[in-house]
Design an enzyme around this catalytic site. Sequence first.
Site, PDB file in Angstrom:
ATOM      1  N   ILE A 145       4.365  -4.568  -7.957  1.00 20.74           N
ATOM      2  CA  ILE A 145       4.448  -4.878  -6.529  1.00 20.74           C
ATOM      3  C   ILE A 145       5.715  -5.691  -6.319  1.00 20.74           C
ATOM      4  CG2 ILE A 145       3.366  -6.097  -4.591  1.00 20.74           C
ATOM      5  CD1 ILE A 145       0.679  -5.588  -5.800  1.00 20.74           C
ATOM      6  N   ASP A 146       6.435  -5.429  -5.242  1.00 20.26           N
ATOM      7  CA  ASP A 146       7.662  -6.165  -4.956  1.00 20.26           C
ATOM      8  C   ASP A 146       7.407  -7.669  -4.893  1.00 20.26           C
ATOM      9  OD1 ASP A 146       8.800  -3.671  -4.666  1.00 20.26           O
ATOM     10  OD2 ASP A 146       8.751  -3.708  -2.476  1.00 20.26           O
ATOM     11  N   LYS A 147       8.437  -8.429  -5.176  1.00 13.25           N
ATOM     12  CA  LYS A 147       8.338  -9.893  -5.184  1.00 13.25           C
ATOM     13  C   LYS A 147       7.724 -10.433  -3.896  1.00 13.25           C
ATOM     14  CE  LYS A 147      11.212 -14.070  -5.281  1.00 13.25           C
ATOM     15  NZ  LYS A 147      12.595 -14.606  -5.392  1.00 13.25           N
TER      16      LYS A 147
END
Length: 336
Positions: A145-147
């Site tokens: 999952i993106d930051k």
Amino acid sequence: MSEPAAEPTPGRHALVVGDAEAGGRLDLYVAGALRLSRTQAATLVANGDVTVDGRREKASWRVRAGERVDVNVPPPPGRAVLPEDIPLSIVYEDDELVVIDKPAGMVVHPAPGNWTGTLVNALIGRGQALAEGGGEERPGLVHRIDKDTSGLLVVAKTERAHRVLSGDLAARRVVRRYATVCWGHLKEDRITVEKAIGRDPRDRKRMAVVSGGRAARTDFVRLARFDVGDLLRAHLHTGRTHQIRVHLASIGHPVLGDDTYGGGGGRRLVALGAQRHFLHAAWLRLRHPATGAALDFRAPLPADLRRSMAALAGDPALADHPDPLDAFGFYDDPLP
């Protein structure tokens, strides 16, 4: 001062030259496609780690549209991932897997610029076994999952779990649904965006809809229409980097708060904090890798997105609602 190149991602990369890249040098094409320096790319070519339609070529080879370029990036020398005492929100855990509700701002695995403070550092800090299948710096990881995206993520603790879950993910048997708010209003309540995604040739930090990219499909359902945008349920059929963000930007409705893809303006208007976009992995469904039992996990909107939802809807009570997504029917549609 020029920005340093990224460290190569180990493994095999299959690329197809698009019309826009045709005529360029092979080393420059590889550098642009994999976010490398020209020196890094030229070294791979010289070492025989790059082939064009199955044959070796020099770095000066002029690539042609439609050619397949295979790149094998050897793994770098190992770097120890340090255990850290970082609290995690554990949604579910047994001997095979652990499901985590990741907060926004946390990087999933160590990488240049983020060698500490990651989810992997926190997992190792718990002293638990993790599958080695994800790699030395990505133990147990099945997906990412993106930051600045929050929400559900499954991690494998055994090699069996990693193998089965990775296979199920590739076969689209793992169902992932995200809650997002886009700027503006879609033309229809239900739309599907099916556009190939790859590195943006003009900016290596970004992804883009590009010819020769990897196939990607996202289904969007509008759940609510606010003054400035729509609340959407996004169903991932593929898992490309930044997929939801790129697909929405490609149709002129970027994710609210997304600085990278054109949706970063107006944060005060929607009560959204800095470095935060409105994207949350809210619903995850999978089969247990050992028993085959159906597992269904839900992560309510975190406090910052509840406050933003309240501002969008003009309803202060939503900020204290246990899960505003339930109020908007996010979970009503039966899963496939």
